[in-house]
Scaffold this motif. Structure first.
Motif: not given
Length: 428
Positions: A397-413
Motif C-alpha cells: 500500500l502506498y500514498k504519494s504527494a503527486t501522481t505515481t506511475d503505479k504500473e512502473r512501481l508494480s513491475n519493479w516490485l
C-alpha cells in the motif's frame, strides 16, 4: 588347552541332579504362600510404577517368584519331561492371570493414573530386552545347577524384570489403553521366551538325562512333539530378535540423520514421531520456527538413503493448527515441563510468520526511485478463491504527494521481490 577347558568347565561344583530336579519342581507351584507372595510383589511393583520409584520396583522384583515356572518350562523341554512342562505352563498361566488381575485392580482404584517414565519404559521392547532376558536366563540356569547358589539369583530377578511389564499391562487394562497393554505383554512374552530358551540350552549343554518311561513308542512320540514345540518357540523368537535389532539400527540411523540435517543446523524440533514397520516407515517432524518448501523436503527424503534409511518417508508438518494436539500428546508421553501456554505461543508465532513481511532496505530504495511516495505499507494477506482454495499474497500500500506511475512501481516490485502475484494498491 586343558587349562582353558577347566576354566570353562560347567560341571565343576555342580549340584546333584536329583536335587536340581526337585528344586525346579518345588519352585514351579503357585498356591498358598507363593500365591500370596506373588500378589504382594505385584502390588509393590504397581505402587513403584505409580510413584515412579526405581527402588520400590527393584524390591518387588526381588520378592517375585515368577522365574520358577519359566525356568521349569525350559528345563522340562530339555529333559522331555511332559508332565513337568504341563505343570510349568499351567502355573505360569495362573501367575500371569493373578498378576494382571491384581495390578489392574490397583490401577483402577488408584487416583493417580499418569503414565510415569518407569511405566512407559515397559511399553516397547528393544533388542536389549532380548539380550538381557537371554543372558539373564543363562546365569539363572547355571546358578540353579550349582551347590552354592550365591548372589546371581537376585541379580537375575532384577535384570530380567518380569514384574514391571505385567504391572504395565494391568495399567493398560485399568485405563483402557490397548497400546500399553499389548506393548507390555509383548515385552513380558519376550522375557519368558528367552529365559526359557536360555535354560533349555544350558540343561542340554550339561547333558541332563531325558525322562523315559516303559513305553518306548510313547517316549518317541513325546520327543517328536516336544522337538516341534521347541522349534515353534525358538524360530519365531529369534526372528523377533532379528526384527528388533533392525529396528534399533533404524532408530540409530534416524538420529544420525536428524543430527546431521537439523540439530547441528540449529533447528529446534518440537515434535518427532518415528514409525517403524515392514510396510511403511515414516519420520514425522515439526519445527519451532523453521519452514521448509516442498523442494527442500524432497531433497531431505533423497538424503535418507545416505544414512542407511531405506523405504522411509520424511513428513514435515508445517500446518500449525493441526499440530497442537499431537505435540501436547508427545509432551505428555515424555513428561516434560513445557506448558500448554508455551506451546500455544510457539504455534501462534508460527502462524504470524505467514503474514509477516519485513524488508527495511526496500523502503530506502523506494524513496530514491519514487521520491513522491510519502507512506509505504507492506504485508501478506490470505485470498480466498472459489472451490475453497486459499493463497497468500504480498500486498503493498502506498500514498504519494503527486501522481505515481503505479504500473512502473508494480513491475519493479515484482522483479525486486521475485513475486509475480504481488499487488500494489494506491490508498488515495
Amino acid at each position: 588347552m586343558n587349562y582353558l577347558k577347566n576354566l570353562l568347565n560347567l560341571h565343576a561344583d555342580e549340584e546333584e541332579r536329583s536335587a536340581v530336579i526337585q528344586n525346579v519342581s518345588k519352585n514351579i507351584s503357585f498356591k498358598g504362600a507363593n500365591l500370596w507372595i506373588l500378589a504382594c510383589a505385584i502390588l509393590i511393583a504397581s505402587i513403584g510404577l505409580n510413584v515412579n520409584s526405581t527402588a520400590v520396583i527393584i524390591g518387588a522384583m526381588l520378592i517375585s517368584p515368577l522365574m520358577g515356572p519359566i525356568v521349569g518350562a525350559g528345563f522340562s523341554l530339555a529333559t522331555y519331561d511332559f508332565s513337568l512342562l504341563k505343570k510349568s505352563a499351567k502355573n505360569l498361566l495362573v501367575a500371569t492371570i493373578v498378576s494382571l488381575t491384581v495390578s489392574s485392580l490397583y490401577f483402577y482404584l488408584s487416583p493417580f493414573k499418569d503414565a510415569q517414565s518407569e511405566l512407559l519404559a515397559r511399553t516397547s521392547p528393544t533388542i536389549y530386552d532380548v539380550m538381557i532376558a537371554f543372558f539373564g536366563g543363562i546365569v539363572g540356569a547355571i546358578s540353579m545347577t550349582r551347590k552354592e547358589k550365591g548372589n546371581p539369583i537376585p541379580g537375575v530377578a532384577i535384570a530380567t524384570a518380569l514384574m514391571p511389564p505385567l504391572c504395565t499391562a494391568g495399567f493398560g487394562i485399568a485405563t483402557f489403553n490397548l497400546q500399553y497393554l499389548l506393548g507390555a505383554l509383548y515385552l513380558y512374552s519376550i522375557n519368558c521366551f528367552f529365559i526359557g530358551i536360555a535354560t533349555f540350552l544350558i540343561i542340554k549343554y550339561l547333558k541332563y538325562r531325558p525322562v523315559v518311561t516303559d513305553n518306548k513308542s510313547y517316549d518317541k512320540k513325546l520327543r517328536y512333539a516336544i522337538t516341534v514345540m521347541i522349534l515353534v518357540m525358538t524360530i519365531p523368537s529369534f526372528y523377533l530378535a532379528y526384527n528388533l535389532l533392525n529396528e534399533k539400527k533404524f532408530t540409530q540411523n534416524v538420529e544420525k540423520f536428524l543430527n546431521s540435517e537439523f540439530y547441528n543446523n540449529g533447528y529446534t524440533v518440537i515434535y518427532k514421531k518415528v514409525n517403524y514397520s515392514t510396510k511403511k516407515k515414516t519420520i514425522e517432524l515439526a519445527f519451532l520456527s523453521k519452514q521448509f518448501d516442498s523442494l527442500e523436503i524432497k531433497q531431505f527424503n533423497k538424503r535418507l538413503s545416505n544414512f542407511g534409511i531405506e523405504n522411509t518417508q520424511l513428513i514435515i508438518k508445517q500446518n500449525t493448527s493441526d499440530l497442537k494436539a499431537e505435540i501436547l500428546s508427545e509432551i505428555n508421553k515424555r513428561s516434560t515441563d513445557v506448558s500448554e501456554k508455551d506451546l500455544q505461543i510457539n504455534l501462534l508465532n508460527n502462524e504470524l510468520k505467514a503474514y509477516k513481511f519485513e524488508n527495511n532496505d526496500l523502503k530506502k530504495e523506494v524513496e530514491i526511485l519514487f521520491p513522491e511516495i510519502e507512506e509505504l505499507s507492506m504485508g501478506k494477506v490470505k485470498t480466498y478463491h472459489t472451490k475453497d482454495s486459499v493463497s497468500t499474497t504480498t500486498l503493498i500500500l502506498y500514498k504519494s504527494a503527486t501522481t505515481t506511475d503505479k504500473e512502473r512501481l508494480s513491475n519493479w516490485l515484482k522483479t525486486k521481490l521475485n513475486d509475480t502475484n504481488l499487488k500494489v494498491v494506491n490508498e488515495q
